[in-house]
Design a protein around this motif. Sequence first.
Motif, PDB file in Angstrom:
ATOM      1  N   ASP A   1       0.754  -1.083  -0.009  1.00  0.00           N
ATOM      2  CA  ASP A   1       0.105   0.032  -0.142  1.00  0.00           C
ATOM      3  C   ASP A   1       0.846   1.100  -0.168  1.00  0.00           C
ATOM      4  O   ASP A   1       0.429   2.246  -0.335  1.00  0.00           O
ATOM      5  CB  ASP A   1      -1.000   0.049   1.392  1.00  0.00           C
ATOM      6  N   ARG A   2       2.239   1.121   0.217  1.00  0.00           N
ATOM      7  CA  ARG A   2       3.112   2.333   0.239  1.00  0.00           C
ATOM      8  C   ARG A   2       4.331   1.689  -0.374  1.00  0.00           C
ATOM      9  O   ARG A   2       4.958   0.617   0.162  1.00  0.00           O
ATOM     10  CB  ARG A   2       3.407   3.127   1.558  1.00  0.00           C
ATOM     11  N   VAL A   3       5.180   2.360  -1.103  1.00  0.00           N
ATOM     12  CA  VAL A   3       6.384   2.202  -1.681  1.00  0.00           C
ATOM     13  C   VAL A   3       7.081   3.367  -1.882  1.00  0.00           C
ATOM     14  O   VAL A   3       6.722   4.457  -2.325  1.00  0.00           O
ATOM     15  CB  VAL A   3       6.397   1.420  -3.077  1.00  0.00           C
ATOM     16  N   PHE A   4       8.475   3.455  -1.008  1.00  0.00           N
ATOM     17  CA  PHE A   4       9.056   4.678  -1.088  1.00  0.00           C
ATOM     18  C   PHE A   4      10.623   4.001  -1.029  1.00  0.00           C
ATOM     19  O   PHE A   4      11.064   3.025  -0.851  1.00  0.00           O
ATOM     20  CB  PHE A   4       8.660   5.462  -0.015  1.00  0.00           C
ATOM     21  N   THR A   5      11.453   5.327  -1.125  1.00  0.00           N
ATOM     22  CA  THR A   5      12.850   5.216  -1.074  1.00  0.00           C
ATOM     23  C   THR A   5      13.542   5.832   0.250  1.00  0.00           C
ATOM     24  O   THR A   5      13.043   6.965   0.443  1.00  0.00           O
ATOM     25  CB  THR A   5      13.674   5.470  -2.218  1.00  0.00           C
ATOM     26  N   LEU A   6      14.101   5.280   1.139  1.00  0.00           N
ATOM     27  CA  LEU A   6      14.967   6.050   1.954  1.00  0.00           C
ATOM     28  C   LEU A   6      16.485   5.870   1.955  1.00  0.00           C
ATOM     29  O   LEU A   6      16.983   5.041   1.350  1.00  0.00           O
ATOM     30  CB  LEU A   6      15.012   5.187   3.426  1.00  0.00           C
ATOM     31  N   GLN A   7      16.998   7.170   1.944  1.00  0.00           N
ATOM     32  CA  GLN A   7      18.510   7.334   1.690  1.00  0.00           C
ATOM     33  C   GLN A   7      19.488   6.469   2.500  1.00  0.00           C
ATOM     34  O   GLN A   7      19.260   6.301   3.698  1.00  0.00           O
ATOM     35  CB  GLN A   7      18.933   8.747   2.003  1.00  0.00           C
ATOM     36  N   GLY A   8      20.319   5.744   2.054  1.00  0.00           N
ATOM     37  CA  GLY A   8      21.179   4.982   2.669  1.00  0.00           C
ATOM     38  C   GLY A   8      20.320   3.525   2.944  1.00  0.00           C
ATOM     39  O   GLY A   8      21.080   2.505   3.401  1.00  0.00           O
ATOM     40  N   ILE A   9      19.143   3.250   2.841  1.00  0.00           N
ATOM     41  CA  ILE A   9      18.393   1.974   2.948  1.00  0.00           C
ATOM     42  C   ILE A   9      17.963   1.471   1.564  1.00  0.00           C
ATOM     43  O   ILE A   9      17.845   0.214   1.487  1.00  0.00           O
ATOM     44  CB  ILE A   9      17.242   2.376   3.796  1.00  0.00           C
ATOM     45  N   GLY A  10      17.406   2.179   0.716  1.00  0.00           N
ATOM     46  CA  GLY A  10      16.760   1.737  -0.452  1.00  0.00           C
ATOM     47  C   GLY A  10      15.341   1.592  -0.826  1.00  0.00           C
ATOM     48  O   GLY A  10      14.620   2.187   0.198  1.00  0.00           O
ATOM     49  N   THR A  11      14.668   0.693  -1.204  1.00  0.00           N
ATOM     50  CA  THR A  11      13.245   0.433  -1.399  1.00  0.00           C
ATOM     51  C   THR A  11      12.680  -0.061  -0.279  1.00  0.00           C
ATOM     52  O   THR A  11      12.985  -0.982   0.151  1.00  0.00           O
ATOM     53  CB  THR A  11      12.871  -0.258  -2.739  1.00  0.00           C
ATOM     54  N   VAL A  12      11.685   0.430   0.125  1.00  0.00           N
ATOM     55  CA  VAL A  12      10.711  -0.074   1.227  1.00  0.00           C
ATOM     56  C   VAL A  12       9.329  -0.065   1.044  1.00  0.00           C
ATOM     57  O   VAL A  12       8.714   0.798   0.177  1.00  0.00           O
ATOM     58  CB  VAL A  12      10.968   1.014   2.606  1.00  0.00           C
ATOM     59  N   VAL A  13       8.635  -1.398   0.869  1.00  0.00           N
ATOM     60  CA  VAL A  13       7.324  -1.597   0.644  1.00  0.00           C
ATOM     61  C   VAL A  13       6.684  -2.001   2.094  1.00  0.00           C
ATOM     62  O   VAL A  13       7.230  -2.720   2.723  1.00  0.00           O
ATOM     63  CB  VAL A  13       7.264  -2.904  -0.219  1.00  0.00           C
ATOM     64  N   THR A  14       5.433  -1.371   2.227  1.00  0.00           N
ATOM     65  CA  THR A  14       4.625  -1.569   3.324  1.00  0.00           C
ATOM     66  C   THR A  14       3.488  -2.246   3.143  1.00  0.00           C
ATOM     67  O   THR A  14       2.703  -1.949   2.017  1.00  0.00           O
ATOM     68  CB  THR A  14       4.565  -0.126   4.126  1.00  0.00           C
ATOM     69  N   GLY A  15       2.713  -2.643   3.912  1.00  0.00           N
ATOM     70  CA  GLY A  15       1.409  -3.334   4.028  1.00  0.00           C
ATOM     71  C   GLY A  15       1.135  -4.040   5.188  1.00  0.00           C
ATOM     72  O   GLY A  15       1.936  -4.294   5.927  1.00  0.00           O
ATOM     73  N   THR A  16       0.075  -4.954   5.048  1.00  0.00           N
ATOM     74  CA  THR A  16      -0.366  -5.959   5.966  1.00  0.00           C
ATOM     75  C   THR A  16      -0.253  -7.370   5.648  1.00  0.00           C
ATOM     76  O   THR A  16      -0.422  -7.517   4.635  1.00  0.00           O
ATOM     77  CB  THR A  16      -1.865  -5.680   6.242  1.00  0.00           C
ATOM     78  N   LEU A  17       0.703  -7.833   6.383  1.00  0.00           N
ATOM     79  CA  LEU A  17       1.291  -9.061   6.230  1.00  0.00           C
ATOM     80  C   LEU A  17       0.287 -10.174   6.654  1.00  0.00           C
ATOM     81  O   LEU A  17      -0.159 -10.249   7.713  1.00  0.00           O
ATOM     82  CB  LEU A  17       2.482  -9.417   6.913  1.00  0.00           C
ATOM     83  N   THR A  18      -0.067 -11.038   5.772  1.00  0.00           N
ATOM     84  CA  THR A  18      -1.192 -11.992   6.209  1.00  0.00           C
ATOM     85  C   THR A  18      -0.571 -13.591   5.557  1.00  0.00           C
ATOM     86  O   THR A  18       0.316 -13.758   4.571  1.00  0.00           O
ATOM     87  CB  THR A  18      -2.536 -11.983   5.096  1.00  0.00           C
ATOM     88  N   GLY A  19      -1.195 -14.589   6.149  1.00  0.00           N
ATOM     89  CA  GLY A  19      -1.076 -15.961   5.594  1.00  0.00           C
ATOM     90  C   GLY A  19       0.242 -16.571   6.296  1.00  0.00           C
ATOM     91  O   GLY A  19       0.354 -17.764   6.020  1.00  0.00           O
ATOM     92  N   GLY A  20       1.157 -15.982   6.654  1.00  0.00           N
ATOM     93  CA  GLY A  20       2.334 -16.419   7.178  1.00  0.00           C
ATOM     94  C   GLY A  20       3.478 -15.559   7.591  1.00  0.00           C
ATOM     95  O   GLY A  20       3.201 -14.444   7.447  1.00  0.00           O
ATOM     96  N   ALA A  21       4.543 -15.785   8.064  1.00  0.00           N
ATOM     97  CA  ALA A  21       5.751 -14.985   8.576  1.00  0.00           C
ATOM     98  C   ALA A  21       6.598 -14.753   7.271  1.00  0.00           C
ATOM     99  O   ALA A  21       6.904 -15.721   6.506  1.00  0.00           O
ATOM    100  CB  ALA A  21       6.393 -15.599   9.602  1.00  0.00           C
TER     101      ALA A  21
END
Length: 381
Positions: free
Chosen positions: A184-204
């Motif tokens: 639901d969100r995708v962005f870049t953090l300096q020194g870290i790179g691409t970050v994808v956020t959302g709600t994790l379902t179904g497993g770890a």
Amino acid sequence: MTQRHAILATAGHIDHGKSSLIKALSGTDPDRLPEEKARGMTIDLGFAHLDLPGHNLGIVDVPGHQDFVKNMVAGVGAVDLALLVVAADDGWMPQTEEHLQILGYLGVTRGVVTLTKADLVQDTTGRVEEIRDQLRNSPFAGADIIPLSTHTGAGLDDLKAALFTLVDQIPPRENHEQPRLAADRVFTLQGIGTVVTGTLTGGALQKGQVVFAHPPGRETRIRGLQSHNCEREVAQPGTRTAINIAGLSHNAVPRGATITLPELAQTTKTLDVYLERSRRLPSDASPLRNNTRVWVHHGTGHGSARLLLADGKVIESGQNRLAQLRLERPVCVWPGDRIVIRNWQETATLAGGHVLDVNADRKKMRAPARMQLLEARLAAP
């Protein structure tokens, strides 16, 4: 004591105080975009979290304006409970009703109703009765209705108590070893790179694990994990999760992308589904006709499709039908997933339902044997 996790989403009409309520509850302003600050309205999804005794509640704040319903649907696809917000000075409004129907289509049955801006009216009794009447024949018919004011703070403790009671009744999310995260969100953090956020379902998911992102249809590695603002070696199902992925730019992974294990990343362009149209639709609502072009909302994404009804006829309000969706682009969808159907103009929510088969056959759609198979799956999903 191990904290349990749950996800809450707001719902309700524009300018009824959803974001102000989340800020008062959590201390976090979910309106993060400059345009949202300038216009005084939520346009995109916002996020916060609330600590309750023994529970960590992830919060997704959704827009209430009719122009941004597609963003609202993206925010409520994997939630445990809803916070339906109605302003005491306005009462029940068009997007209140549409959001309630969408929650029903997505199978959200737990929720609390808040009567915001209660300080603006002399007596909330009549408005509470009006809302109770509007909630009849809905999953929220018996929900608590709590008058409150973010200006004075009155009612906030009552809301927290009601949320705790509901959250405490939610069974823990099971680990089926089939992890999936809808971005639901995708962005870049300096020194870290691409970050994808959302709600994790179904497993770890765990740090260092190889996963598959669709789109763009490529494998990647998990460089880091966060859940509810804490670094994790393992992210558990049912949590708001941020994944730092390697080798993919933020432009390559759009909202709606699926992050899962490579062996689970099957895509499809044809779905057999069971559709339902709410009985709450107005009497003058147009029927949903066979061979109609629609928008299909699934997870946090949406795409265009052609809808074909199994009986080749129409679906009126309050009716259910077997149907096939022929998508224009491949998607990662699993049997049992919930979907929402909106019209091509994106001005109205038409229906909702769940997926019966992700390997649907376009040529044998109406074959008797095929219909029997789908009816059997419907009877014993």
